[in-house]
Write a protein that holds these residues in place. Structure first.
Motif, PDB file in Angstrom:
ATOM      1  N   SER A 152      -4.850  72.717 -20.503  1.00  0.00           N
ATOM      2  CA  SER A 152      -5.144  71.703 -19.496  1.00  0.00           C
ATOM      3  C   SER A 152      -3.922  70.827 -19.331  1.00  0.00           C
ATOM      4  O   SER A 152      -3.169  70.609 -20.285  1.00  0.00           O
ATOM      5  CB  SER A 152      -6.328  70.841 -19.942  1.00  0.00           C
ATOM      6  OG  SER A 152      -7.486  71.620 -20.074  1.00  0.00           O
ATOM      7  N   SER A 153      -3.720  70.317 -18.145  1.00  0.00           N
ATOM      8  CA  SER A 153      -2.603  69.420 -17.888  1.00  0.00           C
ATOM      9  C   SER A 153      -3.095  67.985 -18.014  1.00  0.00           C
ATOM     10  O   SER A 153      -4.220  67.690 -17.605  1.00  0.00           O
ATOM     11  CB  SER A 153      -2.048  69.672 -16.484  1.00  0.00           C
ATOM     12  OG  SER A 153      -0.830  68.996 -16.302  1.00  0.00           O
ATOM     13  N   ASP A 199       9.334  78.077 -15.131  1.00  0.00           N
ATOM     14  CA  ASP A 199       9.134  78.837 -13.890  1.00  0.00           C
ATOM     15  C   ASP A 199      10.434  79.349 -13.280  1.00  0.00           C
ATOM     16  O   ASP A 199      10.727  79.138 -12.109  1.00  0.00           O
ATOM     17  CB  ASP A 199       8.366  77.991 -12.855  1.00  0.00           C
ATOM     18  CG  ASP A 199       6.962  77.666 -13.315  1.00  0.00           C
ATOM     19  OD1 ASP A 199       6.401  78.434 -14.116  1.00  0.00           O
ATOM     20  OD2 ASP A 199       6.415  76.642 -12.867  1.00  0.00           O
ATOM     21  N   ASP A 228      14.422  70.648 -11.730  1.00  0.00           N
ATOM     22  CA  ASP A 228      13.000  70.826 -12.007  1.00  0.00           C
ATOM     23  C   ASP A 228      12.696  72.035 -12.884  1.00  0.00           C
ATOM     24  O   ASP A 228      11.633  72.100 -13.502  1.00  0.00           O
ATOM     25  CB  ASP A 228      12.213  70.969 -10.696  1.00  0.00           C
ATOM     26  CG  ASP A 228      12.158  69.669  -9.908  1.00  0.00           C
ATOM     27  OD1 ASP A 228      12.415  68.595 -10.496  1.00  0.00           O
ATOM     28  OD2 ASP A 228      11.867  69.736  -8.701  1.00  0.00           O
ATOM     29  N   ASP A 242       3.203  67.505 -16.893  1.00  0.00           N
ATOM     30  CA  ASP A 242       2.154  67.565 -15.876  1.00  0.00           C
ATOM     31  C   ASP A 242       2.434  68.808 -15.052  1.00  0.00           C
ATOM     32  O   ASP A 242       3.341  68.810 -14.221  1.00  0.00           O
ATOM     33  CB  ASP A 242       2.194  66.320 -14.984  1.00  0.00           C
ATOM     34  CG  ASP A 242       1.652  65.096 -15.687  1.00  0.00           C
ATOM     35  OD1 ASP A 242       0.580  65.200 -16.306  1.00  0.00           O
ATOM     36  OD2 ASP A 242       2.307  64.038 -15.626  1.00  0.00           O
ATOM     37  N   LEU A 243       1.703  69.864 -15.297  1.00  0.00           N
ATOM     38  CA  LEU A 243       1.894  71.127 -14.588  1.00  0.00           C
ATOM     39  C   LEU A 243       0.718  71.373 -13.650  1.00  0.00           C
ATOM     40  O   LEU A 243      -0.431  71.121 -14.006  1.00  0.00           O
ATOM     41  CB  LEU A 243       2.016  72.288 -15.580  1.00  0.00           C
ATOM     42  CG  LEU A 243       3.235  72.271 -16.499  1.00  0.00           C
ATOM     43  CD1 LEU A 243       3.121  73.370 -17.552  1.00  0.00           C
ATOM     44  CD2 LEU A 243       4.516  72.425 -15.694  1.00  0.00           C
ATOM     45  N   ALA A 244       1.021  71.888 -12.482  1.00  0.00           N
ATOM     46  CA  ALA A 244      -0.012  72.223 -11.502  1.00  0.00           C
ATOM     47  C   ALA A 244      -0.869  73.371 -12.039  1.00  0.00           C
ATOM     48  O   ALA A 244      -0.397  74.187 -12.843  1.00  0.00           O
ATOM     49  CB  ALA A 244       0.633  72.625 -10.179  1.00  0.00           C
ATOM     50  N   PRO A 245      -2.112  73.465 -11.591  1.00  0.00           N
ATOM     51  CA  PRO A 245      -2.944  74.604 -11.995  1.00  0.00           C
ATOM     52  C   PRO A 245      -2.276  75.927 -11.626  1.00  0.00           C
ATOM     53  O   PRO A 245      -1.592  76.026 -10.606  1.00  0.00           O
ATOM     54  CB  PRO A 245      -4.232  74.399 -11.196  1.00  0.00           C
ATOM     55  CG  PRO A 245      -4.279  72.933 -10.921  1.00  0.00           C
ATOM     56  CD  PRO A 245      -2.837  72.523 -10.725  1.00  0.00           C
ATOM     57  N   GLY A 246      -2.475  76.911 -12.483  1.00  0.00           N
ATOM     58  CA  GLY A 246      -1.911  78.234 -12.250  1.00  0.00           C
ATOM     59  C   GLY A 246      -1.056  78.687 -13.406  1.00  0.00           C
ATOM     60  O   GLY A 246      -0.984  78.044 -14.454  1.00  0.00           O
ATOM     61  N   HIS A 254       2.429  79.534 -15.402  1.00  0.00           N
ATOM     62  CA  HIS A 254       3.771  78.971 -15.544  1.00  0.00           C
ATOM     63  C   HIS A 254       4.491  79.694 -16.676  1.00  0.00           C
ATOM     64  O   HIS A 254       3.890  79.981 -17.713  1.00  0.00           O
ATOM     65  CB  HIS A 254       3.715  77.476 -15.874  1.00  0.00           C
ATOM     66  CG  HIS A 254       3.097  76.663 -14.795  1.00  0.00           C
ATOM     67  ND1 HIS A 254       3.803  76.224 -13.708  1.00  0.00           N
ATOM     68  CD2 HIS A 254       1.825  76.229 -14.637  1.00  0.00           C
ATOM     69  CE1 HIS A 254       2.988  75.538 -12.917  1.00  0.00           C
ATOM     70  NE2 HIS A 254       1.774  75.530 -13.452  1.00  0.00           N
TER      71      HIS A 254
END
Length: 146
Positions: free
Chosen positions: A43-44, A75, A97, A112-116, A118
């Motif tokens: 989870s982020s 990424d 980034d 803080d990573l976006a859903p999906g 990585h």
């Protein structure tokens, strides 16, 4: 079949070894993720703890034998691959980034990573952010953020 195996073995020896800058690293040095592994679902925000064995951590700008500082690649292709791969091996890792620098000697970060999915890879850099002559790097892992 035997000829194929011999040809394959010969071609593997012909592949160039991944080489970094001029700073040597101990042969047994390893950098790794302490608290996450390939395939984990998290989870982020996610805290990433960096592990290191066989050498020490020193802030960027410190020229001390058998030391370096962490970089986290996010990424992007594995170290040395992709459009800028050769440059980052010879001239140092950029700060953007996809390349996080921990030049104060930090050994963890909360992201803080976006859903999906990585990808993450740890790389040690010398006093000038250049990977060591034999790069000290982790495997690339893939985590999924829910």
């Amino acid at each position: 079949m035997r000829v194929t195996a011999i040809a394959l073995a010969a071609s593997l020896f012909a592949l160039p070894a991944l080489a970094g800058g001029e700073t040597p690293a101990p042969a047994d040095a390893k950098v790794y993720f302490v608290n996450i592994a390939d395939g984990d679902t998290v989870s982020s925000p996610v805290t990433v703890v960096f592990g290191l064995s066989g050498m020490g951590v020193a802030p960027a700008g410190t020229e001390a034998e058998n030391t370096g500082h962490h970089h986290l690649l996010i990424d992007r292709p594995p170290l040395g691959e992709g459009e800028d791969g050769a440059d980052e091996l010879a001239y140092g890792l950029p700060a953007d980034d996809n390349h996080m620098h921990f030049g104060s000697g930090q050994t963890e970060v909360t992201l803080d990573l976006a859903p999906g999915a990585h990808t993450l890879q740890l790389v040690m850099g010398d006093h000038g952010h250049v990977p060591h002559a034999t790069p000290v790097m982790s495997e690339v892992i893939t985590i999924t953020v829910e």
